[in-house]
Design a protein around this motif. Structure first.
Motif, PDB file in Angstrom:
ATOM      1  N   HIS A 265     -53.242 -49.583  35.012  1.00 50.94           N
ATOM      2  CA  HIS A 265     -53.234 -49.025  36.370  1.00 50.94           C
ATOM      3  C   HIS A 265     -54.162 -49.874  37.248  1.00 50.94           C
ATOM      4  N   PRO A 266     -53.738 -51.093  37.580  1.00 49.17           N
ATOM      5  CA  PRO A 266     -54.619 -52.022  38.306  1.00 49.17           C
ATOM      6  C   PRO A 266     -55.117 -51.486  39.641  1.00 49.17           C
ATOM      7  N   ARG A 267     -54.358 -50.611  40.256  1.00 48.28           N
ATOM      8  CA  ARG A 267     -54.815 -50.025  41.523  1.00 48.28           C
ATOM      9  C   ARG A 267     -56.062 -49.182  41.304  1.00 48.28           C
ATOM     10  N   ILE A 286     -60.481 -40.661  32.306  1.00 52.55           N
ATOM     11  CA  ILE A 286     -60.099 -41.368  31.081  1.00 52.55           C
ATOM     12  C   ILE A 286     -60.087 -40.406  29.906  1.00 52.55           C
ATOM     13  N   LEU A 287     -61.105 -39.562  29.814  1.00 50.39           N
ATOM     14  CA  LEU A 287     -61.162 -38.573  28.734  1.00 50.39           C
ATOM     15  C   LEU A 287     -59.965 -37.635  28.793  1.00 50.39           C
ATOM     16  N   ARG A 288     -59.603 -37.214  29.998  1.00 55.38           N
ATOM     17  CA  ARG A 288     -58.466 -36.300  30.134  1.00 55.38           C
ATOM     18  C   ARG A 288     -57.147 -36.990  29.851  1.00 55.38           C
ATOM     19  N   GLN A 336     -49.731 -36.106  34.845  1.00 59.31           N
ATOM     20  CA  GLN A 336     -49.369 -37.398  34.269  1.00 59.31           C
ATOM     21  C   GLN A 336     -49.730 -38.564  35.186  1.00 59.31           C
ATOM     22  N   ARG A 337     -50.448 -38.269  36.254  1.00 59.92           N
ATOM     23  CA  ARG A 337     -50.950 -39.309  37.151  1.00 59.92           C
ATOM     24  C   ARG A 337     -52.386 -39.638  36.767  1.00 59.92           C
ATOM     25  N   PHE A 338     -52.665 -40.915  36.523  1.00 68.72           N
ATOM     26  CA  PHE A 338     -54.015 -41.385  36.220  1.00 68.72           C
ATOM     27  C   PHE A 338     -54.718 -41.661  37.539  1.00 68.72           C
ATOM     28  N   LEU A 383     -61.109 -59.285  35.058  1.00 68.11           N
ATOM     29  CA  LEU A 383     -60.570 -58.791  33.782  1.00 68.11           C
ATOM     30  C   LEU A 383     -59.060 -58.585  33.859  1.00 68.11           C
ATOM     31  N   ARG A 384     -58.358 -59.069  32.849  1.00 73.41           N
ATOM     32  CA  ARG A 384     -56.891 -58.928  32.818  1.00 73.41           C
ATOM     33  C   ARG A 384     -56.418 -58.978  31.369  1.00 73.41           C
TER      34      ARG A 384
END
Length: 410
Positions: A265-267, A286-288, A336-338, A383-384
């Motif tokens: 999710h680069p955004r 992240i935990l969720r 389901q949205r990060f 980072l990539r």
């Protein structure tokens, strides 16, 4: 939806755990599969509200011996569970023993006690990144996510650097080992590793009895000695076992899965780089969203219990699917949205459990996650991914979810 035990360990269900457990939850709020030895049912609670209820329900207990109804109930679960049947720690007992054991360890994980570890965690994170910065690439798991929590654990327990390397090697092998219940050929090798770790723990205790220090191991030994002892010898060994064997994997997966989620999710990655104040909220998301532990440690029905028209028989194993609960639309908006900016009021996730068995090490895991991810993104801003993310290999563990390796470039 028909689910077999092997489905819980398959690369497909690990790779896209949200989709797998969402489909299962949508098929019904309570799932079940056959125990791997075919002896009975294994139940999985899939809804958010049901999960909170079961995690807090005293009818679902941790001490299996108290739950066994008769010789007709399922036998001792196979694999590592059987090899660890001697354990008597917080994940294997109920009140009042659980209350006593938890109170002994709780002082080491207060916010103040955890905060004292911040400088060490930061120094260790910086050292790990110093070692790879000039190279232009790294494996996030083997070079950051795994060595950092192990180093913190050794610092907490007073394990010397040379011995820490030994513990680290054993812990890493166990982290990568396939679940013995799914791979019978791996059972003997895993049992050998478990025995080696047990002997190392006993060796640590013997050393600290002769040469105690200002560390948690020495404090636990003092709690097990003298007329006022509040720990038995087996409880002492079990508590150290729990800290070493289970005390790092959640953090490994938090960091590894967190980096993976941000790369996917680069955004959201850019949001976090532009505004580091979002880091605490990002770690909660992240935990969720990735839930490092897919299934809770098992509970056992202490009596026949009816739930959603089905009867969980006395003695049967019950798990809570933490990731199914944490992506349930009845618990979260657009689950389901990060979203690293998700409001705090929507952060009531169950990644660390709920009730009396809520993870005691949660404050430490959060701190390690915040420092590791924040430092990584600050020091390596470009980072990539350096590999196809769809081809990642996942650990074959019934409860946890993490990748074997995550290669990145910068």
């Amino acid at each position: 939806m028909n689910v077999e035990f092997q489905d819980l360990l398959s690369p497909e269900s690990k790779r896209d755990a949200v989709s797998f457990f969402t489909r299962w939850r949508e098929a019904g709020p309570l799932g079940h599969v056959r125990e791997p030895d075919g002896s009975g049912n294994l139940w999985v609670v899939l809804g958010y509200e049901d999960s909170i209820a079961v995690l807090s329900d005293p009818r679902f207990i941790k001490d299996r011996a108290r739950a066994v109804a008769s010789t007709n109930t399922p036998g001792q679960p196979g694999g590592s569970s059987a090899a660890l049947s001697w354990r008597r720690d917080m994940l294997r007992v109920d009140p009042p023993d659980h209350t006593r054991l938890r109170s002994i360890l709780a002082k080491a994980f207060t916010p103040h006690a955890v905060e004292r570890l911040r400088p060490f965690i930061q120094r260790r994170t910086d050292a790990l990144l110093d070692a790879v910065r000039g190279r232009g690439h790294m494996d996030v798991i083997s070079e950051l996510a795994f060595p950092l929590p192990i180093a913190v654990l050794c610092e907490l327990l007073g394990i010397a650097p040379a011995a820490c390397s030994q513990f680290s090697a054993m812990a890493h092998a166990l982290l990568l080992a396939p679940d013995a219940a799914a791979d019978s050929q791996a059972a003997d090798a895993t049992a050998s590793l478990l025995e080696e770790l047990l002997q190392s723990i006993k060796g640590l205790i013997a050393k600290k009895r002769v040469d105690p220090g200002p560390d948690l191991t020495s404090a636990l030994i003092r709690a097990a000695e003298g007329e006022g002892a509040v720990l038995s010898e087996i409880e002492l060994v079990s508590m150290l076992w729990l800290l070493i064997y289970a005390g790092y994997e959640t953090t490994v997966n938090l960091i590894g899965n967190g980096v993976l989620a941000l790369l996917q999710h680069p955004r959201e990655l850019r949001k976090l780089q532009q505004d580091p104040s979002l880091l605490p909220a990002a770690v909660e998301e992240i935990l969720r969203y990735t839930t490092p532990v897919l299934l809770s440690t098992p509970r056992f029905a202490s009596q026949d219990i009816s739930l959603h028209g089905k009867v969980i028989r006395k003695g049967e194993r019950v798990f809570v699917s933490l990731i199914a609960a944490d992506t349930d639309p009845r618990g979260f908006v657009d689950p389901q949205r990060f979203d690293v900016t998700r409001p705090e009021k929507e952060s009531r996730h169950l990644a660390f459990g709920r009730g009396i068995h809520y993870c005691l090490g949660a404050p430490l895991a959060r701190l390690e996650g915040q420092i590791a991810l924040g430092t990584l993104l600050k020091r390596l801003p470009s980072l990539r991914p350096a590999q196809e993310l769809a081809e990642l290999s996942w650990t074959q563990n019934l409860l946890a979810r993490g990748v074997h390796s995550l290669k990145v470039a910068f």
